[in-house]
Write a protein that holds these residues in place. Structure first.
Motif, mmCIF file in Angstrom:
data_model
loop_
_atom_site.group_PDB
_atom_site.id
_atom_site.type_symbol
_atom_site.label_atom_id
_atom_site.label_comp_id
_atom_site.label_asym_id
_atom_site.label_seq_id
_atom_site.Cartn_x
_atom_site.Cartn_y
_atom_site.Cartn_z
ATOM 1 N N LEU A 94 0.851 -1.186 0.000
ATOM 2 C CA LEU A 94 0.000 0.000 0.000
ATOM 3 C C LEU A 94 0.887 1.236 0.000
ATOM 4 C CD1 LEU A 94 -2.975 -0.604 2.488
ATOM 5 C CD2 LEU A 94 -2.931 -0.827 -0.003
ATOM 6 N N ALA A 95 0.580 2.173 -0.871
ATOM 7 C CA ALA A 95 1.399 3.374 -1.013
ATOM 8 C C ALA A 95 1.170 4.346 0.141
ATOM 9 C CB ALA A 95 1.079 4.065 -2.337
ATOM 10 N N VAL A 96 2.154 5.161 0.383
ATOM 11 C CA VAL A 96 2.033 6.220 1.386
ATOM 12 C C VAL A 96 0.840 7.116 1.031
ATOM 13 C CG1 VAL A 96 3.155 8.272 2.345
ATOM 14 C CG2 VAL A 96 4.491 6.198 1.923
ATOM 15 N N GLY A 97 0.035 7.436 2.022
ATOM 16 C CA GLY A 97 -1.135 8.279 1.806
ATOM 17 C C GLY A 97 -2.440 7.517 1.671
ATOM 18 N N GLU A 149 -3.893 6.005 8.076
ATOM 19 C CA GLU A 149 -3.223 6.415 6.838
ATOM 20 C C GLU A 149 -1.834 5.781 6.809
ATOM 21 O OE1 GLU A 149 -1.336 10.490 5.329
ATOM 22 O OE2 GLU A 149 -3.543 10.543 5.346
ATOM 23 N N VAL A 150 -1.486 5.233 5.654
ATOM 24 C CA VAL A 150 -0.179 4.596 5.493
ATOM 25 C C VAL A 150 0.909 5.668 5.424
ATOM 26 C CG1 VAL A 150 1.225 3.122 3.996
ATOM 27 C CG2 VAL A 150 -1.225 2.636 4.286
ATOM 28 N N ILE A 151 1.967 5.501 6.242
ATOM 29 C CA ILE A 151 3.050 6.501 6.254
ATOM 30 C C ILE A 151 4.355 5.943 5.675
ATOM 31 C CG2 ILE A 151 2.078 7.829 8.150
ATOM 32 C CD1 ILE A 151 4.027 6.395 10.046
ATOM 33 N N LYS A 152 4.406 4.640 5.438
ATOM 34 C CA LYS A 152 5.496 4.054 4.650
ATOM 35 C C LYS A 152 4.952 2.798 4.002
ATOM 36 C CE LYS A 152 7.809 1.501 8.438
ATOM 37 N NZ LYS A 152 9.106 1.326 9.145
ATOM 38 N N PRO A 153 5.480 2.406 2.828
ATOM 39 C CA PRO A 153 4.892 1.299 2.069
ATOM 40 C C PRO A 153 4.611 0.082 2.957
ATOM 41 C CG PRO A 153 6.617 2.326 0.800
ATOM 42 C CD PRO A 153 6.671 2.967 2.154
ATOM 43 N N LEU A 154 3.353 -0.351 2.909
ATOM 44 C CA LEU A 154 2.868 -1.407 3.806
ATOM 45 C C LEU A 154 2.560 -2.679 3.018
ATOM 46 C CD1 LEU A 154 1.751 -2.421 6.554
ATOM 47 C CD2 LEU A 154 -0.433 -1.330 5.933
ATOM 48 N N PRO A 155 3.289 -3.778 3.260
ATOM 49 C CA PRO A 155 2.990 -5.044 2.568
ATOM 50 C C PRO A 155 1.648 -5.609 3.039
ATOM 51 C CG PRO A 155 5.212 -5.054 3.526
ATOM 52 C CD PRO A 155 4.488 -3.887 4.114
ATOM 53 N N TRP A 177 -17.272 -7.447 1.501
ATOM 54 C CA TRP A 177 -16.641 -6.134 1.368
ATOM 55 C C TRP A 177 -15.159 -6.294 1.038
ATOM 56 C CZ3 TRP A 177 -18.544 -2.238 5.687
ATOM 57 C CH2 TRP A 177 -19.841 -1.815 5.354
ATOM 58 N N SER A 178 -14.473 -5.170 0.858
ATOM 59 C CA SER A 178 -13.033 -5.194 0.575
ATOM 60 C C SER A 178 -12.247 -5.488 1.840
ATOM 61 C CB SER A 178 -12.595 -3.845 0.001
ATOM 62 O OG SER A 178 -12.789 -2.820 0.960
ATOM 63 N N GLN A 179 -11.057 -6.030 1.643
ATOM 64 C CA GLN A 179 -10.246 -6.434 2.780
ATOM 65 C C GLN A 179 -8.762 -6.308 2.466
ATOM 66 O OE1 GLN A 179 -10.771 -10.091 5.692
ATOM 67 N NE2 GLN A 179 -10.282 -10.836 3.662
ATOM 68 N N LEU A 180 -8.022 -5.845 3.469
ATOM 69 C CA LEU A 180 -6.569 -5.905 3.379
ATOM 70 C C LEU A 180 -6.055 -6.632 4.617
ATOM 71 C CD1 LEU A 180 -4.969 -3.670 5.463
ATOM 72 C CD2 LEU A 180 -6.279 -2.133 3.997
ATOM 73 N N GLN A 181 -5.043 -7.436 4.428
ATOM 74 C CA GLN A 181 -4.390 -8.138 5.534
ATOM 75 C C GLN A 181 -2.944 -7.666 5.605
ATOM 76 O OE1 GLN A 181 -4.097 -12.406 5.109
ATOM 77 N NE2 GLN A 181 -3.342 -12.686 7.198
ATOM 78 N N MET A 182 -2.573 -7.074 6.724
ATOM 79 C CA MET A 182 -1.200 -6.578 6.867
ATOM 80 C C MET A 182 -0.226 -7.744 7.027
ATOM 81 S SD MET A 182 -1.586 -3.132 9.175
ATOM 82 C CE MET A 182 -3.041 -3.522 10.136
ATOM 83 N N LEU A 183 0.866 -7.675 6.302
ATOM 84 C CA LEU A 183 1.861 -8.750 6.307
ATOM 85 C C LEU A 183 3.116 -8.337 7.075
ATOM 86 C CD1 LEU A 183 1.501 -9.919 2.590
ATOM 87 C CD2 LEU A 183 0.365 -10.828 4.630
ATOM 88 N N VAL A 184 2.901 -7.623 8.157
ATOM 89 C CA VAL A 184 3.999 -7.220 9.041
ATOM 90 C C VAL A 184 3.656 -7.688 10.453
ATOM 91 C CG1 VAL A 184 4.718 -5.263 7.633
ATOM 92 C CG2 VAL A 184 2.968 -4.933 9.390
ATOM 93 N N PRO A 185 4.642 -7.904 11.303
ATOM 94 C CA PRO A 185 4.369 -8.399 12.658
ATOM 95 C C PRO A 185 3.473 -7.437 13.438
ATOM 96 C CG PRO A 185 6.704 -8.602 12.131
ATOM 97 C CD PRO A 185 6.090 -7.787 11.037
ATOM 98 N N PRO A 186 2.630 -7.964 14.329
ATOM 99 C CA PRO A 186 1.725 -7.107 15.106
ATOM 100 C C PRO A 186 2.420 -5.951 15.812
ATOM 101 C CG PRO A 186 1.157 -9.399 15.430
ATOM 102 C CD PRO A 186 2.419 -9.388 14.614
#
Length: 202
Positions: A94-97, A149-155, A177-186
């Motif tokens: 996900l892009a910044v912003g 809001e994403v502040i640095k590229p989020l996998p 609905w739409s969904q995103l799953q963050m791929l970074v540690p909690p």
């Protein structure tokens, strides 16, 4: 006169037995209408349960045999897959912003986000249950929606929300609905995000 009294007594006895039997059925969940709320144990794995009947009506056509359809439905009831079984999520950054929303539980700090968010507008707890397919056991008391809001590229993985069944209330949660799953540690999720807004929902 005696025959009338006997006949009346018999009718009362039959009526009493009928009410007792019907009461027993209601208490045990027999013939409960689809979607009815109950605290009684619900066998969501059965295709004859309220959520199973809803799924069967909507999705049975996708499968060649009843056995294949039953297996597909029962796989949903495990709660192990966040995506529809016809979809493979793709990974991207996900892009910044970019902004997204997340429903959070009572007492959950906004600085400790969960793993999933949505690009859809969450207006109520009903939305969280029905369209985000969040089981009661996962988040018993949802009380807020946080906009991040994403502040640095989020996998992330992105795609539609898969359906779930919920033993609490014997409910069918269609998702979609739409969904995103963050791929970074909690522990590091908040390093990629900033809180834009928080609002209460009911």
């Amino acid at each position: 006169m005696q025959s009338i009294i006997i006949s009346t007594s018999r009718r009362s006895l039959v009526a009493g037995l009928s009410l007792a039997l019907l009461g027993g059925c209601a208490a045990s969940g027999i013939d409960r209408p689809a979607g009815a709320s109950s605290t009684a144990k619900c066998d969501v794995q059965s295709v004859n349960s309220p959520p199973g009947r809803i799924w069967w009506k909507e999705q049975r056509w996708r499968y060649t045999t009843d056995a294949d359809a039953t297996a597909a439905y029962q796989a949903i009831t495990t709660g192990n897959d966040a995506w529809p079984n016809w979809f493979t999520p793709h990974e991207q950054d996900l892009a910044v912003g970019v902004r997204f929303q997340m429903a959070v539980s009572k007492g959950q700090p906004e600085t400790s986000p969960g793993g999933f968010g949505t690009f859809d507008d969450v207006a109520s707890v009903r939305d969280v249950r029905r369209y985000l397919a969040v089981r009661y056991a996962w988040k018993p008391e949802v009380d807020r929606v946080v906009t991040y809001e994403v502040i640095k590229p989020l996998p992330v993985k992105i795609g539609p929300i898969g359906p779930q069944t919920d033993p609490h209330g014997c409910a069918w949660l269609p998702g979609r609905w739409s969904q995103l799953q963050m791929l970074v540690p909690p522990a590091t999720r908040i390093d990629y995000l900033k809180v834009i807004g928080v609002r209460s929902i009911k």
